[in-house]
Design an enzyme around this catalytic site. Structure first.
Site: not given
Length: 293
Positions: A183, A35, A7, A181, A283-284, A131
């Site tokens: 989540n 993303e 991501n 991802d 951030d990943h 995603y």
């Protein structure tokens, strides 16, 4: 075959932070991205040189977007929208009339750039990039019900889609691998501060139950957990804020879920966590695995 997922939290920002240097040195044959967050006309094509790219950028400006990068052009591409951009290894860009996935619950997400799958030309494998919506912690957060119900609807449709795609791939003699991802942190091993996050989106009981429902020795196997059954993590996401990254206060929400035979062939799996906060691409961090195909 080395396969990874990442991501990137915006391909242009990730490229400035070392995306190309990392993946050039990774030895990866296939890379799933999430993303991408860039209009097709604004894509930095040097980010993809040497790969064939199948991209569903979605219609939400500056948001979402999934892609699969392969060394050879895939033989089949499917997405929720049916509208995919193909980028050849020489940077030539074209619209691709991909097959449209028919799924009642996922249809409302068709223009969001959240799910794409390709059949590789050089291996008997179908690869999907996902995603998944973040959702919300309803009823614990006021005004969060709409986001919560959207995620739950996506989960319902995705469960059906995974079964259909896995079976269809098997009928064609292909293994199946979905990466991306999700989540969702599946178990307590998958986030550092699990006690304080039991009412947080991504660790709600119903989300974790759903995740458990799609896994079994006969359907899909969590490749990293199979190879690291006792480990905390390895985490793949850390907040940009505070000391989360430095103190490894993270979440494992980026997965390789493989058909059983493919999972058994995996010899290694790891998170390419950057050495320092300043070297982070996103951030990943990338999650990779080596498979014997």
């Amino acid at each position: 075959m080395r396969i990874g997922t990442h991501n990137v939290n915006g391909i242009r920002a990730a490229l400035r932070r070392g995306f190309r240097d990392y993946w050039d040195g990774s030895g990866a044959d296939v890379v799933a991205l999430q993303e991408v967050r860039c209009r097709v006309d604004d894509l930095p094509l040097d980010a993809f040189e040497g790969f064939h790219v199948s991209l569903d950028a979605g219609q939400l400006a500056g948001r979402n977007g999934v892609a699969v990068l392969t060394r050879q052009a895939p033989v089949r591409v499917r997405s929720l929208s049916g509208a995919v951009t193909a980028i050849a290894s020489d940077r030539a860009t074209s619209a691709l009339a991909a097959e449209r996935i028919v799924n009642r619950d996922l249809a409302v997400f068709a223009d969001e750039g959240r799910y794409l799958e390709v059949d590789l030309a050089d291996a008997p494998l179908r690869v999907a990039s996902l995603y998944l919506p973040k959702g919300a912690a309803w009823p614990f957060d006021d005004g969060a019900e709409v986001k919560y119900r959207r995620k739950m609807r996506f989960l319902k449709g995705l469960a059906r889609q995974l079964t259909a795609s896995r079976r269809d791939a098997a009928a064609e003699g292909r293994e199946f691998l979905i990466m991306g991802d999700f989540n969702i942190a599946h178990t307590r091993q998958d986030l550092r501060n699990w006690r304080s996050n039991q009412r947080s989106e991504g660790f709600l009981p119903e989300e974790r139950e759903w995740f458990a429902s799609i896994l079994s020795p006969r359907t899909l196997v969590d490749v990293t957990r199979r190879l690291h059954p006792e480990a905390d993590g390895p985490y793949s996401w850390w907040s940009w804020r505070g000391q989360s990254f430095t103190q490894d206060t993270g979440w494992r929400i980026d997965y390789h879920l493989a058909s059983p035979r493919l999972a058994r062939s995996a010899s290694a799996s790891w998170v390419a966590r950057e050495a320092t906060y300043d070297l982070r691409m996103s951030d990943h961090s990338p999650v990779l695995a080596d498979y014997r195909l």
